[in-house]
Design a protein around this motif. Structure first.
Motif, mmCIF file in Angstrom:
data_model
loop_
_atom_site.group_PDB
_atom_site.id
_atom_site.type_symbol
_atom_site.label_atom_id
_atom_site.label_comp_id
_atom_site.label_asym_id
_atom_site.label_seq_id
_atom_site.Cartn_x
_atom_site.Cartn_y
_atom_site.Cartn_z
ATOM 1 N N ILE A 90 12.930 82.287 138.681
ATOM 2 C CA ILE A 90 13.238 81.328 137.624
ATOM 3 C C ILE A 90 14.275 80.332 138.143
ATOM 4 O O ILE A 90 14.870 80.527 139.206
ATOM 5 N N ASP A 91 14.493 79.253 137.393
ATOM 6 C CA ASP A 91 15.484 78.240 137.757
ATOM 7 C C ASP A 91 16.860 78.649 137.238
ATOM 8 O O ASP A 91 17.001 79.055 136.076
ATOM 9 N N MET A 92 17.868 78.534 138.094
ATOM 10 C CA MET A 92 19.247 78.802 137.674
ATOM 11 C C MET A 92 19.702 77.702 136.730
ATOM 12 O O MET A 92 19.644 76.511 137.079
ATOM 13 N N PRO A 93 20.155 78.054 135.523
ATOM 14 C CA PRO A 93 20.645 77.025 134.593
ATOM 15 C C PRO A 93 22.021 76.513 135.000
ATOM 16 O O PRO A 93 22.711 77.128 135.816
ATOM 17 N N ASN A 94 22.416 75.384 134.444
ATOM 18 C CA ASN A 94 23.748 74.823 134.680
ATOM 19 C C ASN A 94 24.680 75.296 133.580
ATOM 20 O O ASN A 94 24.514 74.934 132.414
ATOM 21 N N TYR A 98 30.401 74.860 130.010
ATOM 22 C CA TYR A 98 30.121 75.597 128.777
ATOM 23 C C TYR A 98 31.278 76.538 128.449
ATOM 24 O O TYR A 98 32.014 76.973 129.335
ATOM 25 N N SER A 99 31.410 76.870 127.169
ATOM 26 C CA SER A 99 32.340 77.921 126.797
ATOM 27 C C SER A 99 31.772 79.255 127.268
ATOM 28 O O SER A 99 30.558 79.375 127.513
ATOM 29 N N PHE A 100 32.626 80.249 127.390
ATOM 30 C CA PHE A 100 32.179 81.559 127.876
ATOM 31 C C PHE A 100 31.076 82.135 126.992
ATOM 32 O O PHE A 100 30.070 82.657 127.480
ATOM 33 N N ARG A 101 31.234 82.009 125.677
ATOM 34 C CA ARG A 101 30.242 82.568 124.763
ATOM 35 C C ARG A 101 28.890 81.870 124.916
ATOM 36 O O ARG A 101 27.845 82.517 124.966
ATOM 37 N N ASN A 102 28.893 80.535 124.992
ATOM 38 C CA ASN A 102 27.638 79.801 125.166
ATOM 39 C C ASN A 102 26.992 80.108 126.520
ATOM 40 O O ASN A 102 25.767 80.173 126.631
ATOM 41 N N ALA A 103 27.830 80.274 127.549
ATOM 42 C CA ALA A 103 27.298 80.599 128.878
ATOM 43 C C ALA A 103 26.618 81.967 128.853
ATOM 44 O O ALA A 103 25.554 82.146 129.462
ATOM 45 N N GLU A 104 27.213 82.938 128.158
ATOM 46 C CA GLU A 104 26.596 84.264 128.027
ATOM 47 C C GLU A 104 25.229 84.167 127.360
ATOM 48 O O GLU A 104 24.257 84.802 127.795
#
Length: 250
Positions: A90-94, A98-104
């Motif tokens: 899959i493609d690694m997202p950017n 982002y905030s930690f919660r959104n990144a999770e």
């Protein structure tokens, strides 16, 4: 008439009229085990699809059609969906910014895992500063196996420790970056001359904030804050205080 009568009489045998069985449960079993069970009960097998679930062993049956306990004629085909033996690419997202919660949440939606978190002095508290795979920065869009673990570098926010603003003019960018990071400070390149081919060895000719304010009083900076710099290929001429602040104060 004789042939027609024989055909009618043979329909029961050809269609297995009155011969029905319940489909056994094979979800959660390995493909080899499911194949033996279904074959023993007189069912044919077709692999219909494959998915990837990292919590299941490879080639585990995820879904079956018809479902278990459905009563069907013998020799009926059972369609299976298996767990892939190898995770898809899959493609690694950017995730930077982002905030930690959104990144999770974005990691989970992409089929990736949070491997670890590393904290770095930065004014953007709990904001993602970098994304790492096997200890190295991974660029968005890079192909990576689903289920891989990603480490997030997060900002700690502005700290309480204060330093006198150092004079960076005359330093190379590489020297300044190494020294400032050791004290929890960050450096940002605002502008670099077009003639620069090696930014690490380029010279700083301007910085913000400066060492002194307009009244000549020393300025102070906290851990996690930024010092903006401008780079040139040529070393600037020495200033009156450029040699009196070669090291940051403890």
């Amino acid at each position: 008439m004789v042939l027609f009568a024989l055909f009618i009489l043979s329909l029961n045998f050809l269609t297995h009229h009155g011969r029905a069985r319940a489909v056994p449960m094979v979800v959660g079993k390995s493909f080899s085990a499911a194949e033996k069970i279904l074959d023993k009960e007189g069912f044919d097998i077709i692999i219909q699809d494959s998915l990837y679930v990292d919590s299941l062993p490879p080639l585990t049956v995820i879904k079956q059609v018809p479902e278990s306990d459905a009563v069907v004629k013998v020799n009926r085909t059972v369609y299976l969906t298996l767990n892939r033996s190898l995770a898809p690419m899959i493609d690694m997202p950017n995730l930077v910014g982002y905030s930690f919660r959104n990144a999770e949440m974005n990691l989970a939606n992409a089929g990736l895992k949070l491997a670890d978190t590393i904290y770095k002095s930065d004014f953007a508290k709990n904001s993602v500063l970098d994304q790492l795979y096997n200890g190295e920065h991974i660029t968005p869009g890079t192909k990576i196996r689903m289920g891989s673990g990603i480490t997030l570098v997060l900002g700690t926010g502005v700290g309480e420790t204060q330093f006198a603003v150092p004079n960076l003019v005359g330093w190379t960018y590489g020297e300044a970056k190494a020294k400032l990071e050791g004290y929890g400070l960050n450096i940002l390149v605002v502008q670099a001359d077009a003639s620069i081919t090696d930014s690490v060895n380029a010279y700083i000719y301007r910085q913000d904030p400066p060492r002194f304010d307009e009244e000549g009083k020393p300025l102070r900076i906290r851990t996690g804050q930024l010092i903006s710099v401008w780079l040139s290929a040529e070393k600037p001429s020495a200033t009156s205080d450029s040699t009196t602040n070669n090291l940051l104060p403890q």
